[in-house]
Design an enzyme around this catalytic site. Sequence first.
Site, short mmCIF file in Angstrom:
data_model
loop_
_atom_site.label_atom_id
_atom_site.label_comp_id
_atom_site.label_asym_id
_atom_site.label_seq_id
_atom_site.Cartn_x
_atom_site.Cartn_y
_atom_site.Cartn_z
N GLU A 1 64.64 -74.45 41.47
CA GLU A 1 65.69 -73.49 40.63
C GLU A 1 64.50 -72.37 41.01
O GLU A 1 65.54 -71.51 40.76
CB GLU A 1 65.29 -74.73 39.33
N ASP B 1 59.97 -77.41 40.18
CA ASP B 1 59.11 -76.60 40.40
C ASP B 1 58.75 -75.47 39.71
O ASP B 1 59.77 -74.89 38.24
CB ASP B 1 60.58 -76.08 41.47
#
Length: 386
Positions: free
Chosen positions: A148, A86
């Site tokens: 994350e 991400d």
Amino acid sequence: MSVITRERAEQILAELVAIPSVNPMDRPYTGTVPVERAVIEYLEALLTPYGVAMTRQAVSATHENLLVTLPGEASGPATLFEAHIDTVPAEDWPDRAFTPRVEGDRLYGRGACDDKASLTAMLLAVIDLLESGSRPPQPVLLLAAGDEEHGQSGIACFREAGIDIARGIFGEPTNLAPIVQHKGVLRWDITVHGKSAHSSRPELGLNAIDGAVAVIGALRAHQEALQRDYTSPLLTGPTLTVTMIHGGRIRNAVPDECTLSVDFRVPPGMALEAAHAAVVDQVSRLGWQVTHHPPQAAAPALNTPPDHPFAQQVLAICQRHAGSGIRLEGAPYGTDAAWIADRAPALVLGPGSIATAHAVDEHVDLNEVVTCARIYREILLANPLP
Ligand SMILES: [Zn+2]
């Protein structure tokens, strides 16, 4: 011939940057598949020809991991390589964030550095092993982790699966220096309660913004005391930062409520719960009525001993490839590494600088990605030290 080349690094990284995988962070997500899905499909297509085992881990409706497994010479606990897939949003440069561009040695784009550069280096290292037929001594897990940047739910989901890990490398922009220690973080909101009144008669009310100012002062004093008590050669001291403030309802009324968002960076060795309780205690002494909301985020610190054989082994490899000036370092920011650190030695190591991460025109030096891939490859092939 090795696949670890600048051309291949540029190609894979550019393709990854061109696939947006923006974490919605705090905002509602309206997509129909996890934000990481398109990156995961890309990775599956890239690695399918090598016949490696790949498993999607459903984290939530919004997030997903991909776990790639390579067998080792021996069975047993695995070497974990993790990079997150991400990215943070790019609303401050939407015109060019997802159009990768190369200038000289640099590749620009959202995620170019954080964290698709590390992912690219890991992919090159793994593909190189697969193409050359070299088997690592231990099984290898490559975890392309979701979420994350906000909730760290991807690594938490991996952790839940209870897979046996011998050692872990977490790719993040460290300029090829292995990070052994970093801080943990606790974030929560504090609402200060007052009493509303007509602002022409403020003496009839109790101004919650005044209370918030007192709370900010107490947090600052507490931070100073904590910093006096904490010393480390690798890390700066604990920090308590007010990152958001919301107070008041209308311009002509004494505010009855003011809410502060607190970001508390806690160094290794300081227990999160006790550190939080000490802040609550300091604030309570002010005499204001306050509510401490449940933490929005709570992530542990990383504390791998610098003299751990794995840290020393990785340091030697990094120095061989990137220069004798490389040292084991500490970092003020948090990473997914802390989530497995109670089970196995973990290090944070990757190409690029944290200074360009999350910023407009984020970039990475492609030569550093190549060097990092060579470092990763050597770590994968190294025999674990006792
Ligand atoms: Zn990152």
